[in-house]
Design a protein around this motif. Structure first.
Motif, PDB file in Angstrom:
ATOM      1  N   TRP A 203     -10.444  -0.400   0.091  1.00 51.24           N
ATOM      2  CA  TRP A 203      -9.621   0.787   0.333  1.00 51.24           C
ATOM      3  C   TRP A 203     -10.479   1.707   1.188  1.00 51.24           C
ATOM      4  CZ3 TRP A 203      -6.839   3.922  -4.105  1.00 51.24           C
ATOM      5  CH2 TRP A 203      -6.124   4.986  -3.542  1.00 51.24           C
TER       6      TRP A 203
ATOM      7  N   LEU B 161      -2.574  -0.273  -9.183  1.00 51.50           N
ATOM      8  CA  LEU B 161      -3.214  -0.908  -8.028  1.00 51.50           C
ATOM      9  C   LEU B 161      -3.276  -2.420  -8.199  1.00 51.50           C
ATOM     10  CD1 LEU B 161      -6.109   1.603  -7.303  1.00 51.50           C
ATOM     11  CD2 LEU B 161      -4.408   0.833  -5.628  1.00 51.50           C
TER      12      LEU B 161
ATOM     13  N   TRP C  60     -10.697   5.431  -4.367  1.00 51.11           N
ATOM     14  CA  TRP C  60     -10.654   4.631  -5.590  1.00 51.11           C
ATOM     15  C   TRP C  60     -11.616   5.135  -6.659  1.00 51.11           C
ATOM     16  CZ3 TRP C  60     -14.184   1.755  -8.346  1.00 51.11           C
ATOM     17  CH2 TRP C  60     -13.640   0.956  -9.369  1.00 51.11           C
TER      18      TRP C  60
ATOM     19  N   SER D 110       0.826  -1.206   0.000  1.00 48.83           N
ATOM     20  CA  SER D 110       0.000   0.000   0.000  1.00 48.83           C
ATOM     21  C   SER D 110       0.859   1.255   0.000  1.00 48.83           C
ATOM     22  CB  SER D 110      -0.918   0.003   1.226  1.00 48.83           C
ATOM     23  OG  SER D 110      -1.795  -1.106   1.200  1.00 48.83           O
TER      24      SER D 110
ATOM     25  N   LYS E  82      -4.647  -1.065   1.168  1.00 42.65           N
ATOM     26  CA  LYS E  82      -5.416  -1.452  -0.011  1.00 42.65           C
ATOM     27  C   LYS E  82      -5.431  -2.975  -0.064  1.00 42.65           C
ATOM     28  CE  LYS E  82      -3.870   2.824  -1.266  1.00 42.65           C
ATOM     29  NZ  LYS E  82      -3.093   3.570  -0.265  1.00 42.65           N
TER      30      LYS E  82
END
Length: 245
Positions: A186, A47, A78, A6, A193
């Protein structure tokens, strides 16, 4: 490992914000819109690469060709990335004025003529949303509104503000509702995450002509909240292998 990944992604995001924002500030607005979409798509891929956090979309066929009002669930950072990548280039957002003060990020936001409101201004903020929103819709820009007004933790509820629905009533433009479960992966104020697959659902076009704002708002809230409730829950500790290209 989740925290380390993360933090690596967070560093990547900040670096790309500085790089892309610097380019957006010195290019024409339309070129900047392409750059913003490129930044968003790059970060969605990052991601997946770094955190194992991927996504899938339902309902892309519901997006019309003409400028429309989008009312979206707000749980996480997000969706602010994803909607920039998914929606048409010509989009503007209703957001809190404080975001405009963030170096690079806020400076680049100004290039896209956001409706930056003072959330403590009450009726004046609604009047600003209507005035600027109507002008932007006429200019062919999509208007994105988070009716909850702030990020709301997954599983929690907050009343939907009526500003976006009022804009729909006054303009007669249809509304596209958007639901997702990004907050499960998230969190609203979390660096973590979680690996997995976020589900985002674009709802069917809601016609607004002849309907009052309260009716529009209630219909949007019901559809979004019921859709979010029906989405899959993440399984702790298991990364989902599905990937959206």
């Amino acid at each position: 490992m989740t925290l380390i990944r993360s933090l690596v992604y967070q560093s990547f995001m900040y670096i790309t914000i500085v790089l892309y924002a610097s380019l957006i500030l010195v290019t024409p607005r339309q070129v900047g819109a392409w750059l913003a979409r490129g930044w968003a798509r790059l970060n969605l891929r990052a991601l997946g690469w770094i955190c194992g956090l991927r996504y899938r979309i339902q309902g892309l066929e519901h997006l019309p060709k003409e400028a429309t009002i989008v009312l979206a669930k707000h749980q996480s950072t997000w969706e602010t990335i994803a909607l920039r990548a998914i929606l048409p280039l010509e989009q503007t957002w209703v957001l809190k004025r404080e975001l405009m003060r963030i170096p690079f990020f806020g400076w680049a936001l100004k290039r896209f003529q956001p409706i930056a409101i003072d959330r403590s201004a009450g009726r004046r903020a609604v009047a600003q949303l209507l005035r600027e929103g109507l002008a932007l819709l006429k200019a062919g820009r999509w208007v994105v509104v988070f009716p909850e007004g702030t990020r709301v933790a997954a599983g929690a509820r907050q009343p939907y503000a009526i500003g976006g629905a009022l804009l729909a009533e006054r303009s007669g433009r249809p509304v596209i509702p958007v639901a997702h479960n990004a907050g499960e992966f998230w969190g609203r104020r979390s660096l973590h995450k979680r690996a997995g697959t976020i589900d985002l659902v674009i709802g069917p076009l809601m016609e607004t002509q002849g309907r009052k704002a309260a009716e529009i708002n209630a219909a949007v809230e019901q559809w979004i909240e019921e859709t979010v409730e029906a989405l899959p829950r993440p399984v702790s500790g298991k990364a989902d292998a599905l990937q959206q290209g």
